[in-house]
Design an enzyme around this catalytic site. Structure first.
Site, mmCIF file in Angstrom:
data_model
loop_
_atom_site.group_PDB
_atom_site.id
_atom_site.type_symbol
_atom_site.label_atom_id
_atom_site.label_comp_id
_atom_site.label_asym_id
_atom_site.label_seq_id
_atom_site.Cartn_x
_atom_site.Cartn_y
_atom_site.Cartn_z
ATOM 1 N N LYS A 164 0.597 -1.349 0.083
ATOM 2 C CA LYS A 164 0.003 0.181 0.015
ATOM 3 C C LYS A 164 0.808 1.110 -0.119
ATOM 4 O O LYS A 164 0.600 2.063 -0.853
ATOM 5 C CB LYS A 164 -0.793 -0.100 1.173
ATOM 6 C CG LYS A 164 -1.978 -1.223 1.290
ATOM 7 C CD LYS A 164 -2.912 -0.841 2.238
ATOM 8 C CE LYS A 164 -2.390 -0.930 3.736
ATOM 9 N NZ LYS A 164 -1.919 -2.009 4.186
ATOM 10 N N ARG A 181 -10.182 0.809 8.730
ATOM 11 C CA ARG A 181 -9.318 -0.622 9.020
ATOM 12 C C ARG A 181 -10.303 -1.352 9.702
ATOM 13 O O ARG A 181 -9.876 -2.355 10.060
ATOM 14 C CB ARG A 181 -8.041 -0.342 10.026
ATOM 15 C CG ARG A 181 -6.894 -0.959 9.221
ATOM 16 C CD ARG A 181 -5.556 -0.388 10.281
ATOM 17 N NE ARG A 181 -4.344 -1.162 10.016
ATOM 18 C CZ ARG A 181 -3.534 -0.640 9.461
ATOM 19 N NH1 ARG A 181 -3.684 0.611 8.925
ATOM 20 N NH2 ARG A 181 -2.420 -1.191 9.527
ATOM 21 N N ARG A 210 11.381 -5.565 5.463
ATOM 22 C CA ARG A 210 11.000 -4.022 5.287
ATOM 23 C C ARG A 210 12.284 -3.175 6.052
ATOM 24 O O ARG A 210 12.060 -3.138 7.211
ATOM 25 C CB ARG A 210 9.618 -3.697 5.387
ATOM 26 C CG ARG A 210 9.042 -2.354 5.104
ATOM 27 C CD ARG A 210 7.757 -1.902 5.031
ATOM 28 N NE ARG A 210 6.995 -2.197 6.060
ATOM 29 C CZ ARG A 210 5.676 -2.105 6.295
ATOM 30 N NH1 ARG A 210 4.934 -1.918 5.081
ATOM 31 N NH2 ARG A 210 4.893 -2.402 7.481
ATOM 32 N N ARG A 256 11.303 -0.759 11.275
ATOM 33 C CA ARG A 256 9.733 -0.440 12.055
ATOM 34 C C ARG A 256 9.715 -1.393 13.401
ATOM 35 O O ARG A 256 9.947 -2.628 13.075
ATOM 36 C CB ARG A 256 8.690 -0.422 11.387
ATOM 37 C CG ARG A 256 8.391 0.783 10.547
ATOM 38 C CD ARG A 256 7.336 0.748 9.626
ATOM 39 N NE ARG A 256 6.138 0.179 10.305
ATOM 40 C CZ ARG A 256 4.832 0.118 9.748
ATOM 41 N NH1 ARG A 256 4.870 0.385 8.545
ATOM 42 N NH2 ARG A 256 3.804 -0.550 10.201
ATOM 43 N N ARG A 293 -0.069 -8.581 13.718
ATOM 44 C CA ARG A 293 -0.938 -7.851 12.584
ATOM 45 C C ARG A 293 -1.624 -8.290 11.784
ATOM 46 O O ARG A 293 -2.847 -7.949 11.221
ATOM 47 C CB ARG A 293 0.195 -6.861 12.040
ATOM 48 C CG ARG A 293 0.919 -5.787 13.204
ATOM 49 C CD ARG A 293 2.146 -5.134 12.695
ATOM 50 N NE ARG A 293 1.693 -4.312 11.607
ATOM 51 C CZ ARG A 293 2.850 -4.158 10.435
ATOM 52 N NH1 ARG A 293 4.134 -4.722 10.701
ATOM 53 N NH2 ARG A 293 2.665 -3.381 9.752
HETATM 54 P P1 AMP Z 1 0.473 0.711 9.086
HETATM 55 O O1 AMP Z 1 1.665 1.818 8.968
HETATM 56 O O2 AMP Z 1 -0.775 1.200 8.159
HETATM 57 O O3 AMP Z 1 0.771 -0.599 9.022
HETATM 58 O O4 AMP Z 1 0.003 1.247 10.664
HETATM 59 C C1 AMP Z 1 0.739 0.821 12.088
HETATM 60 C C2 AMP Z 1 0.071 0.613 13.229
HETATM 61 O O5 AMP Z 1 -0.597 1.996 13.319
HETATM 62 C C3 AMP Z 1 -0.999 -0.504 13.105
HETATM 63 O O6 AMP Z 1 -0.602 -1.529 13.253
HETATM 64 C C4 AMP Z 1 -1.908 0.173 14.017
HETATM 65 O O7 AMP Z 1 -1.464 0.286 15.396
HETATM 66 C C5 AMP Z 1 -1.888 1.585 13.883
HETATM 67 N N1 AMP Z 1 -2.898 2.269 13.089
HETATM 68 C C6 AMP Z 1 -2.608 2.653 11.501
HETATM 69 N N2 AMP Z 1 -3.780 2.979 10.909
HETATM 70 C C7 AMP Z 1 -4.885 2.485 11.821
HETATM 71 C C8 AMP Z 1 -6.459 2.696 11.934
HETATM 72 N N3 AMP Z 1 -6.935 3.057 10.687
HETATM 73 N N4 AMP Z 1 -6.904 2.215 12.801
HETATM 74 C C9 AMP Z 1 -6.421 1.516 13.890
HETATM 75 N N5 AMP Z 1 -4.922 1.596 14.170
HETATM 76 C C10 AMP Z 1 -4.314 2.300 12.949
#
Ligand code: AMP
Length: 216
Positions: free
Chosen positions: A14, A89, A128, A161, A172
Site C-alpha cells: 500500500k 481498518r 522491510r 519499524r 498484525r
Molecule cells: P500501518 O503503517 O498502516 O501498518 O499502521 C501501523 C500501526 O498503526 C497499526 O498496526 C496500528 O497500530 C496503527 N494504525 C494505523 N492505521 C490505523 C487505523 N486506521 N486504525 C487503528 N490503528 C491504526
C-alpha cells in the site's frame, strides 16, 4: 476528482503504491500509520497514547483514529481528492468516514484492494526498511537503497519499524484478518472495490491500478 482508499493487509504494498499514485494524481497521501509514527517520534500526547498499540501490533481505538482523519480531510488540500492509506481498518471506521463525507456531498471514488498471500507478506514485512524522515519504503532483498542506511529520496536514516519483527507481524496479520478483511465485503457491496494481485511487480500493480481508475 479522486477520493481513494487503499485496502490490504500489512505488507501488501500500500505504501509503495501510494507513493506512485500521489505523484501521478497530485493528491495528498493520508497514512494513519505515518501520522502515528510521526507523533511517536515527536513525543506528542497522541504519540504517547498510540505507542503501546503500535508496539503490540494492535489497532489504535476507533475514536482516536476517526478524529484525526476527519480533521485531516477537512483541510483545503483534500478538496480536490485524497488517498487514504491504512484507513479505514474496521467497519465502524468505514461508517464514520461516510458519516462525515456524505453530508458534505463528498464520496469515495474507488477502494483499491491489494491481495497478497500471508507467507509472502511475512517475508516482505520482516525484511522491510523505512526512511525515518520521509517514510519511503525499502526492502533488505528486493528494494535496497543506493547507499546503505541512507534514503535515496531525502538522505534520511533508514530503519526497521518496531512492529516489523516476526512476532508483531504475526499479530498484525491476525488483526487484519479479524478486523479489516470484513471491509472487502463492505466495499464490494457498495460497488466500489477494485481488487489487484499484489504479488505482481510494483510497476505492473501500478499500471493495473491506474488503468482501472481511468476506466471508472
Ligand atoms: P500501518 O503503517 O498502516 O501498518 O499502521 C501501523 C500501526 O498503526 C497499526 O498496526 C496500528 O497500530 C496503527 N494504525 C494505523 N492505521 C490505523 C487505523 N486506521 N486504525 C487503528 N490503528 C491504526
Amino acid at each position: 476528482m479522486l477520493n481513494l482508499i487503499l485496502l490490504g493487509p500489512p505488507g501488501a504494498g500500500k505504501g509503495t503504491q501510494a507513493e506512485l499514485l500521489i505523484e501521478k494524481y497530485k493528491i495528498p497521501h493520508i497514512s494513519t500509520g505515518d501520522i502515528f509514527r510521526a507523533a511517536i517520534k515527536e513525543g506528542t500526547k497522541l504519540g504517547q497514547e498510540a505507542k503501546r498499540y503500535l508496539d503490540e501490533g494492535k489497532l489504535v481505538p476507533d475514536e482516536i483514529v476517526v478524529g484525526i482523519v476527519k480533521e485531516r480531510l477537512s483541510l483545503d488540500d483534500c478538496k480536490a481528492g485524497f488517498l487514504l492509506d491504512g484507513f479505514p481498518r474496521t467497519i465502524p471506521q468505514a461508517e464514520a468516514l461516510s458519516s462525515f463525507l456524505d453530508p458534505a456531498g463528498r464520496s469515495i471514488t474507488a477502494v483499491i484492494n491489494i491481495e497478497v498471500n500471508f507467507d509472502i507478506l511475512t517475508a516482505r514485512l520482516t525484511g522491510r526498511r523505512v526512511c525515518r524522515n520521509c517514510a519511503a519504503v525499502y526492502h533488505l532483498v528486493t528494494k535496497k537503497e543506493k547507499v546503505a542506511g541512507v534514503c535515496d529520496h531525502c538522505g534520511g536514516e533508514i530503519y526497521q519499524r518496531a512492529d516489523d519483527t516476526e512476532e508483531t507481524v504475526k499479530k498484525r496479520l491476525e488483526v487484519y484478518q479479524a478486523q479489516t478483511e470484513p471491509l472487502i465485503k463492505y466495499y464490494s457491496e457498495k460497488g466500489l472495490l477494485l481488487t489487484f494481485d499484489g504479488e505482481a511487480s510494483i510497476a505492473s500493480v501500478f499500471e493495473q491500478i491506474t488503468t482501472a481508475l481511468e476506466a471508472k
